[in-house]
Design a protein around this motif. Structure first.
Motif, mmCIF file in Angstrom:
data_model
loop_
_atom_site.group_PDB
_atom_site.id
_atom_site.type_symbol
_atom_site.label_atom_id
_atom_site.label_comp_id
_atom_site.label_asym_id
_atom_site.label_seq_id
_atom_site.Cartn_x
_atom_site.Cartn_y
_atom_site.Cartn_z
ATOM 1 N N UNK A 195 0.826 -1.208 0.000
ATOM 2 C CA UNK A 195 0.000 0.000 0.000
ATOM 3 C C UNK A 195 0.864 1.264 0.000
ATOM 4 N N UNK A 196 1.954 1.251 0.760
ATOM 5 C CA UNK A 196 2.852 2.401 0.815
ATOM 6 C C UNK A 196 3.498 2.642 -0.545
ATOM 7 N N UNK A 197 3.985 1.585 -1.169
ATOM 8 C CA UNK A 197 4.631 1.700 -2.477
ATOM 9 C C UNK A 197 3.646 2.214 -3.523
ATOM 10 N N UNK A 198 2.441 1.635 -3.527
ATOM 11 C CA UNK A 198 1.468 2.005 -4.547
ATOM 12 C C UNK A 198 0.956 3.429 -4.345
ATOM 13 N N UNK A 199 0.811 3.863 -3.090
ATOM 14 C CA UNK A 199 0.441 5.264 -2.831
ATOM 15 C C UNK A 199 1.489 6.207 -3.402
ATOM 16 N N UNK A 200 2.754 5.869 -3.172
ATOM 17 C CA UNK A 200 3.857 6.697 -3.669
ATOM 18 C C UNK A 200 3.865 6.738 -5.197
ATOM 19 N N UNK A 201 3.641 5.587 -5.805
ATOM 20 C CA UNK A 201 3.631 5.515 -7.269
ATOM 21 C C UNK A 201 2.475 6.322 -7.840
ATOM 22 N N UNK A 202 1.294 6.208 -7.240
ATOM 23 C CA UNK A 202 0.126 6.951 -7.733
ATOM 24 C C UNK A 202 0.375 8.454 -7.761
ATOM 25 N N UNK A 203 1.131 8.932 -6.790
ATOM 26 C CA UNK A 203 1.367 10.373 -6.704
ATOM 27 C C UNK A 203 2.494 10.851 -7.625
ATOM 28 N N UNK A 204 3.308 9.924 -8.123
ATOM 29 C CA UNK A 204 4.499 10.340 -8.864
ATOM 30 C C UNK A 204 4.663 9.763 -10.262
ATOM 31 N N UNK A 205 3.949 8.674 -10.583
ATOM 32 C CA UNK A 205 4.192 8.007 -11.858
ATOM 33 C C UNK A 205 3.883 8.893 -13.059
ATOM 34 N N UNK A 206 2.975 9.838 -12.906
ATOM 35 C CA UNK A 206 2.646 10.730 -14.019
ATOM 36 C C UNK A 206 3.737 11.724 -14.348
ATOM 37 N N UNK A 207 4.788 11.753 -13.537
ATOM 38 C CA UNK A 207 5.845 12.757 -13.725
ATOM 39 C C UNK A 207 7.232 12.127 -13.890
ATOM 40 N N UNK A 208 7.283 10.799 -14.071
ATOM 41 C CA UNK A 208 8.578 10.136 -14.207
ATOM 42 C C UNK A 208 9.282 10.599 -15.476
ATOM 43 N N UNK A 209 10.603 10.767 -15.375
ATOM 44 C CA UNK A 209 11.408 11.233 -16.511
ATOM 45 C C UNK A 209 11.552 10.122 -17.546
ATOM 46 N N UNK A 210 11.788 8.898 -17.081
ATOM 47 C CA UNK A 210 11.923 7.745 -17.970
ATOM 48 C C UNK A 210 10.661 6.890 -17.888
ATOM 49 N N UNK A 211 9.895 6.874 -18.971
ATOM 50 C CA UNK A 211 8.616 6.165 -18.974
ATOM 51 C C UNK A 211 8.770 4.704 -18.574
ATOM 52 N N UNK A 212 7.902 4.271 -17.694
ATOM 53 C CA UNK A 212 7.852 2.865 -17.307
ATOM 54 C C UNK A 212 8.787 2.474 -16.185
ATOM 55 N N UNK A 213 9.578 3.434 -15.657
ATOM 56 C CA UNK A 213 10.565 3.078 -14.639
ATOM 57 C C UNK A 213 9.907 2.667 -13.322
ATOM 58 N N UNK A 214 8.841 3.345 -12.940
ATOM 59 C CA UNK A 214 8.135 2.968 -11.711
ATOM 60 C C UNK A 214 7.567 1.555 -11.822
ATOM 61 N N UNK A 215 6.921 1.260 -12.954
ATOM 62 C CA UNK A 215 6.331 -0.065 -13.148
ATOM 63 C C UNK A 215 7.395 -1.155 -13.147
ATOM 64 N N UNK A 216 8.503 -0.913 -13.825
ATOM 65 C CA UNK A 216 9.566 -1.924 -13.883
ATOM 66 C C UNK A 216 10.140 -2.204 -12.498
ATOM 67 N N UNK A 217 10.372 -1.142 -11.740
ATOM 68 C CA UNK A 217 10.940 -1.305 -10.398
ATOM 69 C C UNK A 217 9.969 -2.032 -9.481
ATOM 70 N N UNK A 218 8.699 -1.657 -9.532
ATOM 71 C CA UNK A 218 7.696 -2.281 -8.664
ATOM 72 C C UNK A 218 7.471 -3.744 -9.030
ATOM 73 N N UNK A 219 7.418 -4.043 -10.327
ATOM 74 C CA UNK A 219 7.238 -5.428 -10.763
ATOM 75 C C UNK A 219 8.435 -6.293 -10.374
#
Length: 361
Positions: free
Chosen positions: A150-174
């Protein structure tokens, strides 16, 4: 059947399968089958064998059961809730048995949680030789997994729309989820959580000082299972929005915030409407007062408590001057229609913010 031959499965809801897997494999000492990702085929299967007008979560769960039974699962789990969810297990079990499947069924709604005897009787469905000591020892680690997810996904929800390298949040979380699935003990879990929390925080983002913030509310299943809401959180992120959500296992099961939420909603509703409806109202109020620019309510078609919450949410919208958009999902919901409405919602909020800025000058 020897407990080592037991293959247990619970339908998908978000990524909580990793916590279920830990407690069942380390606590109950049985094999846990993480279901395959939900697809349109899952929904089609569930819809085909479900009663008419049943809510969408029933169809997703039934479709998942059918898929995992074909993959070798022989013990199915079903949770309990505060609405028709309490009757899912009994009905789904009967449907599957009528289709000729053989399996054990662990239905939490049948347990008397104040009775140790009732708890043990049901635990023995999973493993007749269950060790309560091992189950209790696994619970804190499973709790840590839930809170980390829940902590990780909350953080991602607030920041994934602004990542410099597309898909980096998803790759790291997966990658984190992949390693979590094979974590041998609590120490390994703790190490992974720390390692990947640092990794997520290290991802470069280009986030403006002022962003559009949206609160996400609705029924327990549709909010938390991304396939059931057409991955709406990711769609919102594509517009460069921060997404906030309070409906998760950490808040409802671990920290037991339901009572606080219901108290928070008392200015708009005196009685308990049922299921998560009071929480939906309370969360919408919280999001409005904490500076969100809009709220989105998602629900399954036919969810009566969430339907009852809608006129109250309209009052919240008027009183607190915040737009609230409603979505109802079923097997026929158009993905294109969802995306079109989200885009229009974003445009409307952007126009409102521009208008507010011009008035302030």
């Amino acid at each position: 059947m020897n407990h080592k031959d037991r293959i247990v499965c619970f339908p998908h809801i978000g990524n909580y399968a990793y916590a279920f897997r830990y407690i069942l494999e380390k606590g109950f000492e049985v094999n846990y089958l993480i279901p395959p990702p939900i697809t349109k085929k899952t929904l089609e299967l569930g819809s085909k064998y479900s009663p008419d007008y049943v809510c969408a979560p029933f169809k997703y769960c039934l479709g998942t059961y059918l898929e995992v039974l074909e993959l070798g699962a022989n013990c199915l789990l079903q949770i309990y809730g505060e609405c028709r969810l309490n009757y899912y297990g009994e009905l789904q079990k009967q449907i599957l048995q009528d289709m000729g499947y053989e399996f054990e069924f662990f239905n939490m709604s049948e347990i008397k949680w104040t009775s140790p005897k009732s708890i043990m009787e049901h635990f023995k469905i999973i493993n007749p030789d269950v060790s309560i000591v091992k189950v209790v020892a696994a619970l804190p680690v499973a709790s840590k997994i839930v809170q980390a997810l829940d902590k990780f996904e909350d953080f991602i929800r607030r920041n994934v729309g602004f990542e410099v390298n597309d898909g980096e949040f998803d790759r790291t979380y997966n990658e984190f989820l992949s390693k979590l699935a094979s974590a041998p003990d609590g120490k390994a879990v703790k190490r992974l959580i720390k390692e990947y929390w640092n990794a997520l925080n290290a991802i470069k983002v280009d986030k403006p000082e002022e962003t559009i913030k949206v609160g996400f509310v609705g029924d327990y299943y549709t909010v938390q299972e991304p396939f059931s809401n057409h991955f709406m959180e990711k769609e919102l992120a594509k517009f460069g929005m921060e997404v906030y959500r309070k409906m998760n296992f950490s808040c409802t099961l671990i920290h037991n915030e339901n009572k606080r939420k219901r108290d928070y909603a008392k200015s708009y509703v005196k009685f308990d409407i049922g299921a998560t409806a009071n929480s939906t109202i309370a969360e919408a109020i919280e999001f409005a007062r904490s500076g969100c620019d809009g709220v989105i309510q998602v629900k399954s078609f036919g969810c009566m408590p969430e339907n009852d919450a809608m006129p109250i949410l309209q009052r919240v919208s008027e009183d607190l001057n915040i737009p609230i958009l409603h979505f109802s999902f079923d097997s026929q919901t158009s993905e294109t229609g969802v995306k079109t409405r989200l885009e229009a919602f974003y445009d409307m909020i952007e126009v409102r913010k521009l208008s507010e800025r011009s008035k302030a000058v």
